[in-house]
Design an enzyme around this catalytic site. Structure first.
Site, PDB file in Angstrom:
ATOM      1  CE1 TYR A  66      35.534  49.003 -64.811  1.00 29.44           C
ATOM      2  CE2 TYR A  66      34.640  46.912 -65.563  1.00 29.44           C
ATOM      3  CZ  TYR A  66      34.550  48.049 -64.772  1.00 29.44           C
ATOM      4  OH  TYR A  66      33.464  48.234 -63.955  1.00 29.44           O
ATOM      5  NE  ARG A  69      34.172  54.287 -68.203  1.00 24.45           N
ATOM      6  CZ  ARG A  69      33.647  54.962 -67.196  1.00 24.45           C
ATOM      7  NH1 ARG A  69      33.385  54.376 -66.071  1.00 24.45           N
ATOM      8  NH2 ARG A  69      33.392  56.236 -67.300  1.00 24.45           N
ATOM      9  CG  ASN A 101      35.370  60.302 -59.358  1.00 21.81           C
ATOM     10  OD1 ASN A 101      34.211  59.908 -59.329  1.00 21.81           O
ATOM     11  ND2 ASN A 101      35.681  61.574 -59.488  1.00 21.81           N
ATOM     12  CG  HIS A 118      33.206  53.293 -55.572  1.00 15.60           C
ATOM     13  ND1 HIS A 118      32.280  54.162 -56.091  1.00 15.60           N
ATOM     14  CD2 HIS A 118      32.678  52.877 -54.387  1.00 15.60           C
ATOM     15  CE1 HIS A 118      31.243  54.264 -55.265  1.00 15.60           C
ATOM     16  NE2 HIS A 118      31.465  53.500 -54.220  1.00 15.60           N
ATOM     17  CB  CYS A 146      46.576  35.430 -61.021  1.00 22.95           C
ATOM     18  SG  CYS A 146      47.550  35.725 -59.548  1.00 22.95           S
ATOM     19  CB  CYS A 149      46.522  31.586 -57.837  1.00 19.16           C
ATOM     20  SG  CYS A 149      45.263  32.762 -58.348  1.00 19.16           S
ATOM     21  CB  SER A 188      23.790  61.791 -57.927  1.00 16.68           C
ATOM     22  OG  SER A 188      24.176  60.448 -57.712  1.00 16.68           O
TER      23      SER A 188
END
Ligand code: NAD
Length: 245
Positions: A66, A69, A101, A118, A146, A149, A188
């Site tokens: 990620y 990306r 997206n 999403h 985090c 926590c 799609s």
């Protein structure tokens, strides 16, 4: 034919819903998920990188995917399709933009209210409590932990097999089922439950227009107005046809 009909409906419309998918960002140079699996990532399948199980097995790999990306998205710009949608928000009294997206390009083009089905790759949240966090201590852990926590942090996106944010999905579905026109752009229609939104509109007699260069399944449903072509070309053309200078 469909083009002129949609321009006419658009000109008269008080409320419009625009539902976008990966195709709307294609002309910005953002590859689809599968196309992005090249180079270092070519050996992986989507289920190795974008599922809760993948994160549990190998959180470092998922976090790094990620991060890669996010970095490539940071280098691209909104295209004329994103800009046309942002302009539509300034013309139509009630415009609801719903996107699958995660790239944030609609917001960067100027869209102010975006229902993200999403999530958004730019946001990070706690994998245990779900709380979105903006900053965390740099301890060298990948993924970082985090600050509240100590659980691993994850991107704030919806992975395969996870539920969509239910209130956002409901708001999007209700808006689509009660508007004057639903524009479906660059999707799609294969990813459920987002793919159910056009059917909710059709069931209520809402005119549905599909803009896509490919022959997507929705385009062959009787009554659906299909405009073949790239979003970056067809969307600005529709706005010019509906409101000639
Ligand atoms: P999809 O890849 O299933 O479909 C993309 C559609 O866009 C196809 O029908 C294709 O013909 C069309 N298309 C290609 N170029 C186009 C153009 N220039 N103009 C208009 N349409 C064009 O994408 P999807 O339906 O969004 O579903 C895939 C899933 O992957 C979604 O859940 C989405 O969240 C995610 N995804 C997001 C991004 C992003 O944030 N940019 C990128 C890839 C995947």
């Amino acid at each position: 034919m469909a083009f002129e009909s949609v321009a006419r409906i658009l000109r008269m419309a008080d409320s419009v819903v625009v539902l976008t998918g990966a195709g709307v960002s294609a002309e910005s140079g953002i590859p689809t998920f599968r196309e992005a699996l090249t180079g270092l990532w070519a050996e992986f399948r989507p289920e190795d990188l974008a599922t809760p199980e993948a994160f549990e097995r190998n959180p470092r790999r998922v976090w790094e995917w990620y991060a890669a990306r996010r970095a490539s998205i940071g280098k691209v710009q909104p295209n004329p399709a994103h800009i046309a949608v942002a302009k539509l928000e300034t013309i139509i009294p009630r415009l609801t933009l719903v996107t699958q997206n995660v790239d944030g390009l609609h917001q960067r083009a100027g869209s102010r209210r975006v229902l993200e089905l999403h999530g958004n790759i730019a946001r990070t949240r706690c994998s245990r409590e779900g709380r979105v966090v903006d900053a965390w201590p740099e301890t060298g852990h990948v993924p970082p932990h985090c600050p509240f926590c100590d659980a691993p942090l994850r991107p704030d996106v919806v992975w395969f097999g996870e539920l969509l944010p239910q209130t956002v999905l409901e708001e999007a579905t209700n808006a689509a089922a009660s508007c004057d026109l639903l524009l479906v752009v660059g999707t799609s229609g294969l990813v459920y439950p987002a793919s159910a939104i056009p059917h909710a509109a059709l069931a209520e007699g809402v005119p549905v227009c599909v803009i896509d260069p490919a022959d997507v399944p929705l385009a062959s449903i009787p009554g659906v107005l299909a405009i073949r072509g790239a979003a970056g070309d067809r969307l600005p053309a529709l706005l010019s046809a509906a409101w000639p200078d």
